[in-house]
Design a protein around this motif. Structure first.
Motif, short mmCIF file in Angstrom:
data_model
loop_
_atom_site.label_atom_id
_atom_site.label_comp_id
_atom_site.label_asym_id
_atom_site.label_seq_id
_atom_site.Cartn_x
_atom_site.Cartn_y
_atom_site.Cartn_z
N SER A 113 0.64 -1.06 -0.19
CA SER A 113 0.11 -0.42 -0.04
C SER A 113 0.93 1.66 -0.15
N GLY A 141 -6.67 -1.81 -0.19
CA GLY A 141 -7.52 -1.16 1.35
C GLY A 141 -7.54 -2.21 2.48
N ALA A 144 -6.93 1.15 4.49
CA ALA A 144 -7.44 2.10 3.49
C ALA A 144 -8.33 3.17 4.92
#
Length: 720
Positions: A113, A141, A144
């Motif tokens: 990420s 995610g 996220a």
């Protein structure tokens, strides 16, 4: 005897956390001793998310400008490895790689990420520092979230409070206050708990849905020990559901011990159920070592002429004077690691063309060459014209300095600045060199040693390696014509264990496993390149041969780059044919015409921008945008992204080509002169879309180092 591939494959199947931990330990052991700073808040600590934080929650203060940090956090089946770079004093970027045991359908789940943070307001006497952040905005995610956080310092106490969305609004949340702007902020689209496709920047999620408060306190016991307590707004819902994480409390407690100014060790009790440890190493490219003057040999002193000696022209009548001076220049330059390309002299002017050789900094090479000339040139010679020549034999820039200025400024307090102000830097032009030393050509060079290549972030094994021995050589029969190549003997690798490609595009990069496993002895590259100057401010090359392990063919390039301009424009056209998997001299059936128009801009403040627009190897059309921060010592850290007419779905995992890259000259770490460097490009995953040829003969990087903007940046080394 080659090491069996199967044995290495088993040996390399360890977790990414263990590898990162080992790297951190090596860095810690090799770090230069540093005295802890008296101000405990001079550099904030990094939390278990690898960003400035309390423990698991972020804080507002940024790291020091240009800080590059590596951190590892471990707790409850979770290992987080994070790279954090303070791009500017206000903006930072983050790449995070996480291993979670038993998350999803795999025993070992790996997630990557990106974060970005921006300091909205610095801390004032009565006001807090305020930062806004996007967390895991380009990954699957798993983490996220978005947040706005404020931190205020009261002597040894620092207080933090913030509001978060997504994961950071998942515990004890409340209706989104941004709903007063629009109803759409009140609902956050459903996610996939991190199991979906990576790479898509879905702004529809940002700052949407319920929000939650988080905050905490940090207390500096002294300049080494920091105590922390926080209230977390992260419910850890997916971990509770998937790995039976037991979240008993919202309160976390921990401590950080600053072993050195750049090494932190942290421990914490998180969520009332788990113990966590973390290690952080911070490196600043502005000050990478304790060798500000370097460990290089001392330069020659400027030899000051005797009064009235400049009027003596008797030497001009001496037979063979030019040949004698040329031989002396050649010897003196060679003793300082440089190569004399050409030399000419008359009563008032001496002109020399130089390849910088092992001199890492061109401005330093100019200064040393000029001082050598004060020792060798007859007293009547007042003007020195020093032309810098690329390793391929192309003259780039001519630096003109007056001998009297050197005599005056060598020991002046502002000698560096004044010497630059008085020097003249111009394009050398396309004229052929005169006065080439006898026997200068042909030239050859060779090297033998280990090589290492890597493939990153395969879901089954996040780091795959190939290593072995490489023999490389170059041959220059005449100036500007370079024949070079390398062969490799693989000793061990596990890249061939990559899953087979499922790409619907032509397999221009995704068959890396087939290339890695086809043969142990390979021709890595074999090319002939002709460099030339078609006109003023213009540079050109033509390259033919085997460019890289996967492609060969014919390549041509033209670059327009004025000596005093920060802007450069280039055009490259290639006919490329795919090489056979065994990487011998044969080819496969696939071929393509590819090429790009490029714009380069060397911006003030260490930043460099590059845009390439054109056709890629898989016959897709698009553009690549690259941004790098470059430091005077040669260290370069940057990122890039490529967008083409290939859809995210057709591209496959990752959605589009992107990555981070760094270039670290070993001279910046050791203080000793060497032209060796560490260069790596780290992509979340390598696919076929947006793929370009790998060429080591492209012009721009060769040319720009010898032109005025770069010479000006490093002119402080002129007298070293």
């Amino acid at each position: 005897m080659p090491i069996p591939r199967g044995g290495l494959r088993a040996a390399l199947k360890t977790t990414v956390a263990r590898r990162l931990s080992a790297c951190l330990c090596v860095l810690a052991i090799s770090a230069q001793p540093a005295v802890p700073q008296e101000d405990p808040w001079a550099r904030p600590v990094l939390g278990f998310m690898g960003v400035p934080g309390i423990l698991d929650m972020p804080t507002a203060h940024p790291m020091q400008d240009a800080d590059f940090s590596l951190s590892l956090g471990v707790f409850e089946k979770t290992r987080r490895g994070t790279l954090h770079f303070q791009i500017t004093p206000r903006l930072s970027g983050v790449f995070r790689y996480v291993n979670i045991e038993g998350y999803g359908t795999q025993d070992q789940y790996y997630d990557r990420s990106f974060d970005v943070r921006y300091l909205i307001a610095e801390e004032g006497r009565h006001t807090p520092a305020i930062t806004v952040g996007l967390q895991d905005f380009g990954g699957t995610g798993v983490y996220a979230s978005e947040y706005v956080v404020a931190s205020k310092t009261f002597g040894r106490l620092r207080a933090t409070g913030g509001i978060g969305w997504g994961r950071l609004g998942s515990y004890n949340g409340f209706t989104n206050p941004l709903g007063i702007l629009s109803d759409r902020f009140e609902t956050r689209p459903d996610g996939e708990d991190g199991i979906g496709q990576t790479g898509k920047l879905d702004a529809r999620h940002w700052f949407r849905g319920d929000a939650g408060f988080f905050g905490g306190l940090q207390y500096a016991v002294n300049d080494r020990l920091l105590l922390s307590a926080e209230y977390s707004s992260d419910a850890y819902e997916s971990e509770e559901r998937r790995i039976d994480f037991d979240r008993k409390s919202s309160f976390n407690f921990g401590a950080t011990y600053r072993i050195q100014d750049n090494i932190d060790l942290s421990a914490a009790w998180l969520y009332g159920s788990t113990f966590a440890v973390g290690l952080t190493y911070t490196f600043n490219p502005k000050t990478p070592n304790d060798y500000p003057g370097g460990l290089d040999q001392a330069p020659r002193a400027v030899q000051v002429r005797a009064p009235g000696s400049a009027a003596d022209l008797g030497w001009t009548q001496q037979a063979g004077a030019t040949q004698i001076l040329r031989g002396d220049m050649q010897s003196f330059l060679a003793a300082d690691g440089m190569v004399l390309e050409s030399f000419a002299v008359d009563a008032r002017t001496a002109s020399t063309s130089v390849r910088t050789g092992t001199q890492v900094y061109p401005a330093q090479a100019v200064g040393r060459t000029a001082r050598i000339m004060t020792q060798l040139m007859p007293a009547s010679v007042e003007r020195f014209e020093i032309t810098l020549v690329t390793p391929g034999g192309m003259p780039v820039s001519t630096v003109t300095v007056n001998r009297s200025d050197l005599e005056e400024l060598e020991h002046a307090p502002d000698g560096s600045w004044q010497s630059f102000a008085r020097a003249r830097i111009e394009d050398s032009g396309p004229g052929a060199a005169t006065g080439v030393p006898e026997g200068a050509f042909p030239r050859y060079d060779w090297s033998f040693g280990p090589y290492l290549s890597a493939a990153y972030f395969d879901p089954e094994n996040p780091l795959r390696l190939a290593f072995g021995l490489q023999l490389a050589g170059s041959f220059e029969p005449v100036q500007g014509l370079v024949l070079e190549g390398s062969v490799q003997q693989s000793l061990a690798e596990n890249i061939s264990g990559l899953p087979g490609s499922n790409s619907i595009l032509p397999h221009v990069r995704s068959d890396a496993n087939l290339y890695a496993g086809a043969a142990d002895f390979t021709v890595a590259n074999l090319t002939a390149t002709k460099y030339f100057r078609p006109g003023e401010d213009l540079f050109g090359r033509v390259t033919a041969g085997y460019f890289e392990p996967m492609f060969g063919g014919l390549s041509g390039e033209i670059l327009w780059k004025p000596s005093d301009s920060r802007l450069g424009l280039g055009l490259e056209v290639n006919y490329a044919k795919q090489r056979e998997y065994e990487q011998g001299l044969g080819f496969l059936d696939y071929d393509v015409v590819t090429g790009h128009a490029s714009a380069y801009y060397d911006a003030p403040g260490d930043f460099h921008y590059q845009v390439d627009v054109g056709r890629y190897l898989a016959e897709d059309w698009g553009a690549t945008i690259g941004i790098d921060r470059e430091f005077d010592n040669g260290i370069r850290i940057g990122a890039f992204a490529t967008f083409t007419d290939v859809s995210f779905d057709d591209f496959g995992e990752g959605s589009f080509d992107k990555g981070v890259r760094f270039h670290i000259p070993l001279s910046a770490l050791t203080g000793s002169r060497t032209d060796l460097s560490i260069t790596r490009t780290i992509r979340p995953i390598q696919r076929d879309g947006g793929a370009r040829l790998e060429m080591n003969t492209r012009l721009y990087e060769q040319v720009r180092a010898y032109q005025q903007p770069e010479l000006q940046n490093e002119w402080g080394r002129f007298w070293r």
